[in-house]
Design an enzyme around this catalytic site. Structure first.
Site, short mmCIF file in Angstrom:
data_model
loop_
_atom_site.label_atom_id
_atom_site.label_comp_id
_atom_site.label_asym_id
_atom_site.label_seq_id
_atom_site.Cartn_x
_atom_site.Cartn_y
_atom_site.Cartn_z
N ASP A 217 -8.30 0.10 3.13
CA ASP A 217 -9.29 -0.92 3.46
C ASP A 217 -9.87 -0.66 4.85
O ASP A 217 -9.14 -0.33 5.78
CB ASP A 217 -8.61 -2.29 3.41
CG ASP A 217 -9.57 -3.43 3.60
OD1 ASP A 217 -10.44 -3.62 2.74
OD2 ASP A 217 -9.44 -4.14 4.61
N GLU A 277 3.66 15.18 2.21
CA GLU A 277 5.10 15.21 1.91
C GLU A 277 5.38 14.76 0.48
O GLU A 277 6.47 15.00 -0.04
CB GLU A 277 5.86 14.28 2.88
CG GLU A 277 5.87 14.74 4.32
CD GLU A 277 6.67 13.77 5.18
OE1 GLU A 277 7.70 13.24 4.68
OE2 GLU A 277 6.28 13.52 6.34
#
Length: 557
Positions: A217, A277
């Site tokens: 957002d 990751e």
């Protein structure tokens, strides 16, 4: 099964079995949780309800879902004011409900993207409660605080998108805090590395639970200038009301100091390192900047060390015309040749595009044209719940409004409630089968019931079946998902381009006007008719005759 074992099952499969690039060209279905399906009968949608409807979503043929915020929140901005980033708001359910949703989605082949609202928190968050206690506590600079001017007024002229000053006074600290949105949504201080660390830790919590990505957002609002300079006035020739409604004085400033700061790129690099990751996860950023949105999209998505993709308000607030789309497509391709845009015509923040753009009396043809167009353009795509039913903006009375944005600027701007009304599943069941409650959080519009899922499912020629067929067509053509786009010369209301990926080559032509039009197929392009839903035109002697709001997609030899 315990919650712990369920969460373990959600974790991502081995990297070798995952398509790390699945997001490129993916179609993402946005679910506004309060309005999708209420399972417990309290008038508000919930996670169990969403889970019960995932078979419907998978049957559409989309690749992923995006859930608007479901975190713990006082709901002043209906979840976009988070008070606990690691738990589910009780109105939506529990963490175990969330885990079951992810498990069900993954079993259906759907990825799960969740909203992350990290530019600001709720003023009820424990971090802010501590920060406002003094100027010396451990979290004293976790939010943006500033001294008043000598006369006691705010530090500068920055404005809140939701109306008034972007500064509110705190009597304990004798300072102002910044809030780009509601007074109850204080802005976090990204200049503090501890804040960045904490927010990345909150995101890791959800990655460990198996989510496939984040919708970020207001991604360009993370940093402001700590010099607190006044924003300059927008020059008349640069005035653009795509980020905020035209009646909002927020548009009168060029927001060079309160958002879209260069420091943001370094944080996005840190965020991307976290995502890397977890192979196969993705990010899509929301960029709200009227003057610099394409430039920011290019900066934020180019290369492989920032966001994967981003969307702007270029198509959420711009005009529907061939000229506008040509300009926007050309600008995107030139400014962000290795970036990636996420396309959307509707979402939870804007008037539904059928109401915003369609010519009265030709809504049906327009709905099909818009669907064909967005699924043929280069980029990933976000479809908003109910879009596949052809829903228009709901007309609500002032008494029905709950959106603080609409309440502030009524009646010239009616807010966002009209696009957030409940999903309609069955035409002749109370509340469209969204809820058994006597009263739902927003009313179910009577005019939406005639578009309910059960009135369209399996019905040849319905908007729902059109979307399903079109999504299947897109999946069958790699050129539409990941291929390059080349604009073709055209005049008037015609937009034309080719899409190419390997041997898959398509000619795409759209009449964006409400009158019939002709398009002369360029020499060297010899299409034959494709089995594209709704395409009835066929080239005759090198020309296409297109009906009002007509479209053509042909396979090139």
């Amino acid at each position: 099964m315990t919650a712990t074992s369920l969460m373990t099952e959600q974790k991502h499969p081995d990297e070798a079995t995952r398509d790390r690039d699945w997001w490129r060209g993916a179609v993402i279905y946005q679910i506004y949780p309060r309005s999708y399906q209420d399972q417990n009968g309290d008038g508000v949608g919930d996670l169990v309800g969403i889970t019960s409807r995932l078979d419907y979503v998978a049957d559409l043929g989309v690749d992923a879902i995006w859930l608007s915020p479901v975190f713990t929140s006082p709901m002043k901005d209906f979840g976009y004011d988070v008070s606990n980033y690691r738990d589910i708001d009780p109105s939506f359910g529990t963490l175990e409900d969330f885990d079951r949703l992810v498990q069900k989605a993954h079993s259906l082949g759907l990825k799960v993207i969740i909203d992350q609202v990290i530019s600001h928190s709720s003023d009820k968050h424990a971090w802010f409660s501590e920060s406002r206690q003094s100027r010396t506590n451990a979290k004293s600079d976790w939010y943006v605080w500033a001294d008043p001017k000598p006369d006691g007024t705010p530090p500068n002229n920055w404005l809140s998108i939701f109306g008034g000053s972007a500064w509110s006074w705190d009597s304990r600290r004798m300072q102002y805090y910044q809030h780009n949105f509601l007074v109850s949504q204080p802005d976090l201080n990204f200049h503090n590395p501890e804040v960045q660390d904490a927010l990345l830790g909150e995101m890791r919590f959800w990655l460990e639970r198996g989510v496939d990505g984040f919708r970020l957002d207001t991604v360009n609002f993370y940093f402001c200038s700590l010099g607190f300079e006044d924003n300059p006035v927008v020059r008349p020739e640069d005035f653009n009301a795509s980020t905020a409604p035209a009646v909002n004085p927020y548009n009168f400033q060029e927001h060079v100091y309160d958002k879209s700061r260069p420091e943001n790129l370094a944080f996005l690099t840190r965020l991307r390192a976290l995502m890397d990751e977890y192979p196969g996860t993705t990010t899509v950023g929301e960029i709200g900047d009227s003057q610099h949105q394409l430039e920011l999209m290019a900066q934020y998505t180019s290369g492989d060390d920032h966001l994967h993709m981003a969307y702007t308000f270029d198509y959420l607030g711009g005009e529907f015309s061939a000229a506008h789309f040509k300009t926007s497509i050309a600008a995107t391709e030139s400014q962000a040749p290795d970036g990636w845009i996420c396309l959307a015509f509707s979402n939870h923040d804007v008037v539904r595009h059928v109401s915003r753009w369609a010519v009265h009396g030709q809504e049906a043809a327009f709905t099909r044209l818009a669907a064909t167009l967005i699924l043929a353009m280069r980029g990933s795509v976000c479809l908003y719940q109910g879009e596949e039913l052809g829903l228009k903006e709901a007309e609500l009375s002032f008494a029905d409004l709950v959106d603080p944005y609409g309440i502030e600027f009524w009646p010239e701007f009616k807010g966002r409630d009209g696009c957030r009304t409940p999903m309609v599943w069955q035409a002749h069941v109370r509340n469209g089968a969204f809820s058994t409650a006597e009263r739902t959080w927003l009313p179910v519009p009577a005019e939406h019931l005639t578009h309910a899922v059960d009135t369209q499912h399996g019905v040849e020629g319905s908007v729902l079946e059109f979307y399903r067929s079109l999504l299947a067509f897109r999946k069958a053509h790699p050129a539409l998902a990941k291929g390059k786009i080349t604009l073709l010369d055209s005049t008037g209301d015609i937009l034309a381009f080719t899409r190419e990926e390997g041997d898959d080559r398509l000619l795409c032509v759209f009449n964006m006007g409400d009158g019939a039009a002709e398009f002369a197929i360029p020499a060297g392009l010899a299409p034959h008719h494709a089995e594209c839903p709704g395409v009835i035109a066929a080239p005759i002697d090198g020309e296409l005759d297109l009906e009002p709001f007509g479209a053509y997609i042909g396979i090139l030899n």
